[in-house]
Design a protein around this motif. Structure first.
Motif, PDB file in Angstrom:
ATOM      1  N   TYR A  68     -49.149  -6.730 -11.971  1.00 27.26           N
ATOM      2  CA  TYR A  68     -48.289  -7.240 -13.038  1.00 27.26           C
ATOM      3  C   TYR A  68     -48.058  -6.152 -14.089  1.00 27.26           C
ATOM      4  O   TYR A  68     -46.924  -5.881 -14.480  1.00 27.26           O
ATOM      5  CB  TYR A  68     -48.949  -8.470 -13.664  1.00 27.26           C
ATOM      6  CG  TYR A  68     -48.194  -9.072 -14.815  1.00 27.26           C
ATOM      7  CD1 TYR A  68     -47.152  -9.970 -14.594  1.00 27.26           C
ATOM      8  CD2 TYR A  68     -48.523  -8.765 -16.130  1.00 27.26           C
ATOM      9  CE1 TYR A  68     -46.456 -10.538 -15.651  1.00 27.26           C
ATOM     10  CE2 TYR A  68     -47.840  -9.333 -17.189  1.00 27.26           C
ATOM     11  CZ  TYR A  68     -46.807 -10.217 -16.951  1.00 27.26           C
ATOM     12  OH  TYR A  68     -46.123 -10.774 -17.995  1.00 27.26           O
ATOM     13  N   THR A  69     -49.149  -5.495 -14.519  1.00 25.79           N
ATOM     14  CA  THR A  69     -49.068  -4.453 -15.537  1.00 25.79           C
ATOM     15  C   THR A  69     -48.234  -3.271 -15.055  1.00 25.79           C
ATOM     16  O   THR A  69     -47.379  -2.762 -15.787  1.00 25.79           O
ATOM     17  CB  THR A  69     -50.486  -3.976 -15.921  1.00 25.79           C
ATOM     18  OG1 THR A  69     -51.241  -5.116 -16.319  1.00 25.79           O
ATOM     19  CG2 THR A  69     -50.450  -2.975 -17.048  1.00 25.79           C
ATOM     20  N   THR A  70     -48.475  -2.835 -13.824  1.00 25.73           N
ATOM     21  CA  THR A  70     -47.729  -1.715 -13.252  1.00 25.73           C
ATOM     22  C   THR A  70     -46.228  -1.994 -13.258  1.00 25.73           C
ATOM     23  O   THR A  70     -45.429  -1.158 -13.689  1.00 25.73           O
ATOM     24  CB  THR A  70     -48.190  -1.448 -11.795  1.00 25.73           C
ATOM     25  OG1 THR A  70     -49.564  -1.097 -11.814  1.00 25.73           O
ATOM     26  CG2 THR A  70     -47.382  -0.339 -11.142  1.00 25.73           C
ATOM     27  N   VAL A  71     -45.861  -3.171 -12.790  1.00 28.76           N
ATOM     28  CA  VAL A  71     -44.438  -3.526 -12.697  1.00 28.76           C
ATOM     29  C   VAL A  71     -43.832  -3.701 -14.084  1.00 28.76           C
ATOM     30  O   VAL A  71     -42.718  -3.231 -14.350  1.00 28.76           O
ATOM     31  CB  VAL A  71     -44.258  -4.797 -11.827  1.00 28.76           C
ATOM     32  CG1 VAL A  71     -42.827  -5.287 -11.866  1.00 28.76           C
ATOM     33  CG2 VAL A  71     -44.676  -4.507 -10.390  1.00 28.76           C
ATOM     34  N   ARG A  72     -44.539  -4.355 -14.991  1.00 31.09           N
ATOM     35  CA  ARG A  72     -44.023  -4.557 -16.357  1.00 31.09           C
ATOM     36  C   ARG A  72     -43.822  -3.222 -17.070  1.00 31.09           C
ATOM     37  O   ARG A  72     -42.855  -3.050 -17.806  1.00 31.09           O
ATOM     38  CB  ARG A  72     -44.982  -5.442 -17.164  1.00 31.09           C
ATOM     39  CG  ARG A  72     -45.079  -6.872 -16.700  1.00 31.09           C
ATOM     40  CD  ARG A  72     -43.822  -7.655 -16.909  1.00 31.09           C
ATOM     41  NE  ARG A  72     -43.608  -7.902 -18.318  1.00 31.09           N
ATOM     42  CZ  ARG A  72     -42.811  -8.820 -18.803  1.00 31.09           C
ATOM     43  NH1 ARG A  72     -42.145  -9.615 -18.000  1.00 31.09           N
ATOM     44  NH2 ARG A  72     -42.647  -8.967 -20.094  1.00 31.09           N
ATOM     45  N   ASN A  73     -44.736  -2.271 -16.848  1.00 29.69           N
ATOM     46  CA  ASN A  73     -44.608  -0.956 -17.488  1.00 29.69           C
ATOM     47  C   ASN A  73     -43.393  -0.191 -16.979  1.00 29.69           C
ATOM     48  O   ASN A  73     -42.928   0.731 -17.645  1.00 29.69           O
ATOM     49  CB  ASN A  73     -45.878  -0.132 -17.278  1.00 29.69           C
ATOM     50  CG  ASN A  73     -47.028  -0.623 -18.134  1.00 29.69           C
ATOM     51  OD1 ASN A  73     -46.844  -1.351 -19.102  1.00 29.69           O
ATOM     52  ND2 ASN A  73     -48.245  -0.249 -17.767  1.00 29.69           N
ATOM     53  N   LYS A  74     -42.887  -0.562 -15.814  1.00 27.84           N
ATOM     54  CA  LYS A  74     -41.680   0.062 -15.261  1.00 27.84           C
ATOM     55  C   LYS A  74     -40.435  -0.754 -15.616  1.00 27.84           C
ATOM     56  O   LYS A  74     -39.356  -0.529 -15.080  1.00 27.84           O
ATOM     57  CB  LYS A  74     -41.782   0.169 -13.735  1.00 27.84           C
ATOM     58  CG  LYS A  74     -42.965   0.966 -13.257  1.00 27.84           C
ATOM     59  CD  LYS A  74     -42.605   2.399 -13.083  1.00 27.84           C
ATOM     60  CE  LYS A  74     -43.767   3.125 -12.437  1.00 27.84           C
ATOM     61  NZ  LYS A  74     -43.744   4.537 -12.694  1.00 27.84           N
TER      62      LYS A  74
END
Length: 122
Positions: A68-74
């Protein structure tokens, strides 16, 4: 039984159908690798279908949060689909139900992602 990750695209949304157990070790790595490949290819809208996942341990939960964090940061988003009662209870106890958008209907989850890019302008 370990984890099986099947990835498909519907209207520019990556749907990841998981089945088995999302636990420490190989299953968590499978999910991480599958998601990172899609992100590297430029995808930013994900639905993680947990309908056929029988068990999630703390490492599995951690990987869901990490994804979730990885995708949100992108600039993207991750929605969860078809939580079993056990997994829903687990997310509720850990307060993660407030973090993830959860859907029972794939079409509604896809529609929410198609609208999110325009709506929040990110």
């Amino acid at each position: 039984m370990s984890l099986i990750v099947k990835t498909r695209k519907v209207d520019n949304v990556v749907v990841m159908d998981l089945s088995g157990k999302l636990t420490i070790g190989e299953p968590v790595m499978q999910l991480r690798d599958a998601l990172r490949v899609q992100v590297a290819e430029g995808d930013s809208k994900f639905i993680v279908n947990l309908g056929d996942v029988s068990y999630v341990d703390s490492s599995g939960l951690g990987e869901l949060v990490s994804s979730y964090t990885t995708v949100r940061n992108k600039g993207g988003d991750v929605k969860l689909l078809k939580l079993t009662a056990k997994i829903k209870d687990l997310l509720q106890m850990t307060k993660l139900l407030t973090v993830f958008d959860v859907y029972d209907d794939e079409a509604k989850a896809i529609a929410s992602l198609k609208g999110s890019a325009k709506a929040d302008g990110k």
